[in-house]
Design a protein around this motif. Structure first.
Motif, PDB file in Angstrom:
ATOM      1  N   ASP A  45       1.276  -1.627   0.151  1.00 62.24           N
ATOM      2  CA  ASP A  45       0.049  -0.040   0.138  1.00 62.24           C
ATOM      3  C   ASP A  45       0.674   1.246   0.208  1.00 62.24           C
ATOM      4  OD1 ASP A  45      -2.243   1.794   0.139  1.00 62.24           O
ATOM      5  OD2 ASP A  45      -3.427   0.638   1.980  1.00 62.24           O
ATOM      6  N   ASN A  46       0.047   2.596  -0.352  1.00 62.38           N
ATOM      7  CA  ASN A  46       0.807   3.299   0.147  1.00 62.38           C
ATOM      8  C   ASN A  46       1.657   3.695   1.008  1.00 62.38           C
ATOM      9  OD1 ASN A  46       0.131   4.837  -2.647  1.00 62.38           O
ATOM     10  ND2 ASN A  46      -1.628   5.850  -2.106  1.00 62.38           N
ATOM     11  N   GLY A  47       3.031   3.637   1.365  1.00 64.19           N
ATOM     12  CA  GLY A  47       3.396   3.877   2.723  1.00 64.19           C
ATOM     13  C   GLY A  47       3.721   2.978   2.977  1.00 64.19           C
ATOM     14  N   ALA A  48       4.267   1.706   2.629  1.00 62.22           N
ATOM     15  CA  ALA A  48       4.414   0.351   2.492  1.00 62.22           C
ATOM     16  C   ALA A  48       6.209   0.206   2.651  1.00 62.22           C
ATOM     17  CB  ALA A  48       4.045  -0.669   1.557  1.00 62.22           C
ATOM     18  N   GLY A  49       6.640   1.360   1.499  1.00 61.50           N
ATOM     19  CA  GLY A  49       8.122   0.865   1.930  1.00 61.50           C
ATOM     20  C   GLY A  49       8.822   1.097   0.363  1.00 61.50           C
ATOM     21  N   LYS A  50       7.943   0.349  -0.790  1.00 63.68           N
ATOM     22  CA  LYS A  50       8.364   0.270  -1.676  1.00 63.68           C
ATOM     23  C   LYS A  50       9.215   1.481  -2.690  1.00 63.68           C
ATOM     24  CE  LYS A  50       4.576   0.296  -3.582  1.00 63.68           C
ATOM     25  NZ  LYS A  50       3.650   1.119  -2.133  1.00 63.68           N
ATOM     26  N   SER A  51       8.705   2.347  -2.785  1.00 57.51           N
ATOM     27  CA  SER A  51       9.750   3.587  -3.285  1.00 57.51           C
ATOM     28  C   SER A  51      11.140   3.592  -2.251  1.00 57.51           C
ATOM     29  CB  SER A  51       9.414   4.834  -3.861  1.00 57.51           C
ATOM     30  OG  SER A  51       8.448   4.877  -4.616  1.00 57.51           O
ATOM     31  N   THR A  52      11.337   3.848  -0.964  1.00 55.41           N
ATOM     32  CA  THR A  52      11.934   4.184  -0.135  1.00 55.41           C
ATOM     33  C   THR A  52      12.680   2.759  -0.673  1.00 55.41           C
ATOM     34  OG1 THR A  52      11.035   4.313   1.509  1.00 55.41           O
ATOM     35  CG2 THR A  52      13.258   3.959   2.199  1.00 55.41           C
ATOM     36  N   LEU A  53      13.037   1.098  -0.443  1.00 58.88           N
ATOM     37  CA  LEU A  53      13.922   0.178  -1.333  1.00 58.88           C
ATOM     38  C   LEU A  53      14.318   0.670  -2.243  1.00 58.88           C
ATOM     39  CD1 LEU A  53      14.689  -1.853  -0.469  1.00 58.88           C
ATOM     40  CD2 LEU A  53      13.036  -3.710  -0.834  1.00 58.88           C
ATOM     41  N   VAL A  54      13.743   0.700  -3.270  1.00 61.82           N
ATOM     42  CA  VAL A  54      14.036   1.195  -4.748  1.00 61.82           C
ATOM     43  C   VAL A  54      14.672   2.082  -4.595  1.00 61.82           C
ATOM     44  CG1 VAL A  54      13.726   2.222  -6.952  1.00 61.82           C
ATOM     45  CG2 VAL A  54      12.395   0.376  -5.830  1.00 61.82           C
ATOM     46  N   LYS A  55      14.948   3.492  -3.997  1.00 61.57           N
ATOM     47  CA  LYS A  55      15.754   4.678  -3.906  1.00 61.57           C
ATOM     48  C   LYS A  55      17.507   3.970  -3.256  1.00 61.57           C
ATOM     49  CE  LYS A  55      12.749   7.602  -4.254  1.00 61.57           C
ATOM     50  NZ  LYS A  55      11.763   9.373  -4.120  1.00 61.57           N
ATOM     51  N   CYS A  56      16.834   3.670  -1.764  1.00 58.93           N
ATOM     52  CA  CYS A  56      18.269   2.305  -1.524  1.00 58.93           C
ATOM     53  C   CYS A  56      19.338   2.004  -2.108  1.00 58.93           C
ATOM     54  CB  CYS A  56      17.998   1.919  -0.017  1.00 58.93           C
ATOM     55  SG  CYS A  56      17.496   2.850   1.493  1.00 58.93           S
ATOM     56  N   ILE A  57      18.509   0.448  -3.196  1.00 65.54           N
ATOM     57  CA  ILE A  57      18.913   0.034  -4.564  1.00 65.54           C
ATOM     58  C   ILE A  57      19.686   0.392  -4.977  1.00 65.54           C
ATOM     59  CG2 ILE A  57      18.255  -1.845  -5.801  1.00 65.54           C
ATOM     60  CD1 ILE A  57      16.474  -2.854  -4.132  1.00 65.54           C
ATOM     61  N   SER A  58      19.225   1.963  -5.508  1.00 68.42           N
ATOM     62  CA  SER A  58      19.829   2.938  -6.694  1.00 68.42           C
ATOM     63  C   SER A  58      20.739   3.904  -6.284  1.00 68.42           C
ATOM     64  CB  SER A  58      18.578   3.666  -7.930  1.00 68.42           C
ATOM     65  OG  SER A  58      17.522   4.372  -6.595  1.00 68.42           O
ATOM     66  N   GLY A  59      20.692   3.917  -5.278  1.00 74.09           N
ATOM     67  CA  GLY A  59      21.682   4.962  -4.507  1.00 74.09           C
ATOM     68  C   GLY A  59      21.046   6.410  -3.965  1.00 74.09           C
ATOM     69  N   VAL A  60      20.322   6.165  -4.109  1.00 76.20           N
ATOM     70  CA  VAL A  60      19.828   7.744  -4.053  1.00 76.20           C
ATOM     71  C   VAL A  60      19.384   8.119  -2.109  1.00 76.20           C
ATOM     72  CG1 VAL A  60      17.699   9.167  -4.370  1.00 76.20           C
ATOM     73  CG2 VAL A  60      17.860   7.847  -5.563  1.00 76.20           C
ATOM     74  N   TYR A  61      19.391   7.205  -2.063  1.00 76.51           N
ATOM     75  CA  TYR A  61      19.409   7.372  -0.333  1.00 76.51           C
ATOM     76  C   TYR A  61      20.361   6.122   0.033  1.00 76.51           C
ATOM     77  CZ  TYR A  61      14.622   9.154  -0.212  1.00 76.51           C
ATOM     78  OH  TYR A  61      13.003   9.454  -0.387  1.00 76.51           O
ATOM     79  N   SER A  62      21.005   6.272   1.404  1.00 78.06           N
ATOM     80  CA  SER A  62      21.915   5.735   2.064  1.00 78.06           C
ATOM     81  C   SER A  62      20.967   4.440   3.125  1.00 78.06           C
ATOM     82  CB  SER A  62      23.240   6.087   2.344  1.00 78.06           C
ATOM     83  OG  SER A  62      24.043   6.433   1.166  1.00 78.06           O
ATOM     84  N   PRO A  63      20.742   4.284   3.127  1.00 75.80           N
ATOM     85  CA  PRO A  63      19.957   2.620   3.947  1.00 75.80           C
ATOM     86  C   PRO A  63      20.896   2.700   5.619  1.00 75.80           C
ATOM     87  CG  PRO A  63      21.435   1.632   2.658  1.00 75.80           C
ATOM     88  CD  PRO A  63      21.581   2.629   2.152  1.00 75.80           C
ATOM     89  N   ASP A  64      20.423   3.234   6.661  1.00 75.18           N
ATOM     90  CA  ASP A  64      21.308   3.040   8.252  1.00 75.18           C
ATOM     91  C   ASP A  64      22.051   1.753   8.359  1.00 75.18           C
ATOM     92  OD1 ASP A  64      19.901   5.593   8.330  1.00 75.18           O
ATOM     93  OD2 ASP A  64      17.848   4.255   8.916  1.00 75.18           O
ATOM     94  N   SER A  65      21.336  -0.099   7.375  1.00 77.21           N
ATOM     95  CA  SER A  65      21.891  -0.600   8.256  1.00 77.21           C
ATOM     96  C   SER A  65      21.868  -1.355   7.086  1.00 77.21           C
ATOM     97  CB  SER A  65      21.728  -1.366   9.252  1.00 77.21           C
ATOM     98  OG  SER A  65      20.061  -1.829   9.236  1.00 77.21           O
ATOM     99  N   GLY A  66      21.993  -2.767   6.827  1.00 84.76           N
ATOM    100  CA  GLY A  66      21.652  -3.606   5.339  1.00 84.76           C
ATOM    101  C   GLY A  66      23.158  -4.299   4.446  1.00 84.76           C
ATOM    102  N   VAL A  67      22.838  -4.955   4.243  1.00 84.27           N
ATOM    103  CA  VAL A  67      23.871  -5.074   2.963  1.00 84.27           C
ATOM    104  C   VAL A  67      23.377  -5.770   1.966  1.00 84.27           C
ATOM    105  CG1 VAL A  67      25.362  -7.638   2.409  1.00 84.27           C
ATOM    106  CG2 VAL A  67      25.270  -6.293   4.731  1.00 84.27           C
ATOM    107  N   MET A  68      24.362  -5.524   0.347  1.00 83.05           N
ATOM    108  CA  MET A  68      23.724  -5.368  -0.667  1.00 83.05           C
ATOM    109  C   MET A  68      24.575  -6.282  -1.804  1.00 83.05           C
ATOM    110  SD  MET A  68      21.474  -2.904  -3.252  1.00 83.05           S
ATOM    111  CE  MET A  68      22.516  -1.482  -3.114  1.00 83.05           C
ATOM    112  N   ARG A  69      24.269  -7.726  -2.776  1.00 84.71           N
ATOM    113  CA  ARG A  69      25.308  -8.061  -3.049  1.00 84.71           C
ATOM    114  C   ARG A  69      24.837  -8.665  -4.366  1.00 84.71           C
ATOM    115  NH1 ARG A  69      24.850 -10.877   1.690  1.00 84.71           N
ATOM    116  NH2 ARG A  69      26.771 -11.352   2.864  1.00 84.71           N
TER     117      ARG A  69
END
Length: 260
Positions: A45-69
C-alpha cells in the motif's frame, strides 16, 4: 546482457536493509533477491516502503543498515552514479527525461559519445552520428517505435516518453532494471506496450523489479511477488501459486507469513 549460464541466478541480494526518516521507520530488516531473466513485483500500500527500497538500491538513499550483493559480491551503492556503474538502472515514477532535448540526447544523457580523441572529449565534441545509429539499434531491439529521433521529448506522447525512459534503462542496465510504476497514468494501449518492453527485458536475461498497484499486470508479466507492509516484508511468493485476491490480502494485511 547476461548469458544463458547466468539465467535465473541471483543478480541482486539484499539482506537486513533498514531505513528511517527521524521517527518514521520506512524499511525494517528487509531481505529480497532479484534473479536474471525474472520479473519480481514489489507490492504494498502507499507508505509501505516500496519507493524507499528502490531508492536505497539505486543509490538515492543510504540505508541505515543492511547488506547488498551484486553477483554474490558485497557492494556499497552510495550514489546513482555508482549504481549505474554496477549495472543498475532505474525508471522512477517521475520520469528523468529532459523535455527540450530530443530522443537521442535523452538516451545518451550523461553518457554522450565524443569524437576527436582526448581533445574532442575535453571540448565536448559530440559524435552525433554514432549516437543516432546506436539509438536506432537500442529502440529497434526493444521494438520501440518513435516517429523521429530528432523530436523533442515534449512532442512525444506519454507512452512514447515512458518507452524512451525504459529504453535508456534497458540500454545501460546490463544486469538490473528497477521500474517504479512505469505504466502509471498511461492508457490501455500505451500500458500494454510498456508490458511488452518488460517482457523484452526479461527475455534478454535482465533482472527486473516492478513496482505496481495493478494486480493484472503482476499476473501478466511477473514471476515472483514481494509484499511490503509498514516497512517490513510480509510475503515473498511465486505469482503462479497465488491469486490476485491473495496478493490483495497480503497488501491489506489480511494474510501474512508466506516467505518462500
Amino acid at each position: 546482457m547476461t548469458s544463458a549460464a547466468t539465467a535465473d541466478r541471483a543478480a541482486l541480494e539484499v539482506s537486513g536493509l533498514s531505513k528511517s526518516f527521524k521517527a518514521v521507520q520506512a524499511l525494517d530488516d528487509v531481505a529480497m533477491d532479484l534473479r536474471y531473466g525474472r520479473v519480481t513485483a514489489l507490492l504494498g500500500d502507499n507508505g509501505a516502503g516500496k519507493s524507499t527500497l528502490v531508492k536505497c538500491i539505486s543509490g538515492v538513499y543510504s540505508p541505515d543498515s543492511g547488506v547488498m550483493r551484486i553477483n554474490g559480491a558485497e557492494r556499497a551503492v552510495p550514489s546513482p552514479e555508482v549504481a549505474r556503474s554496477l549495472g543498475i538502472e532505474t525508471v522512477h515514477q517521475t520520469l528523468a527525461v529532459i523535455d527540450p532535448l530530443d530522443v537521442v540526447e535523452n538516451l545518451f544523457l550523461n553518457r554522450e559519445h565524443t569524437r576527436g580523441g582526448r581533445i574532442g572529449a575535453w571540448l565536448g565534441v559530440l559524435d552525433k552520428k554514432r549516437m543516432r545509429s546506436e539509438s536506432r539499434e537500442i529502440l529497434g531491439r526493444l521494438d520501440i517505435r518513435i516517429p523521429s529521433l530528432r523530436r523533442s521529448m515534449s512532442a512525444l506522447s506519454g507512452g512514447q516518453r515512458q518507452a524512451v525512459a525504459i529504453g535508456r534503462a534497458a540500454a545501460w542496465g546490463q544486469q538490473i532494471v528497477l521500474l517504479d510504476e512505469p505504466a502509471a497514468a498511461l492508457g490501455v494501449e500505451q500500458a500494454a506496450r510498456v508490458l511488452d518492453l518488460i517482457r523484452s527485458l526479461r527475455d534478454a536475461g535482465v533482472a527486473v523489479l516492478l513496482i505496481t498497484h495493478n494486480m493484472d499486470r503482476v499476473t501478466e508479466v511477473c514471476d515472483r511477488a514481494v509484499v511490503l507492509r509498514q516497512g517490513r516484508k510480509i510475503a515473498d511468493v511465486d505469482v503462479g501459486s497465488v491469486t490476485k485476491d491473495d496478493l490483495v490480502a497480503y497488501i491489506t494485511g489480511a494474510r501474512t507469513g508466506d516467505i518462500a
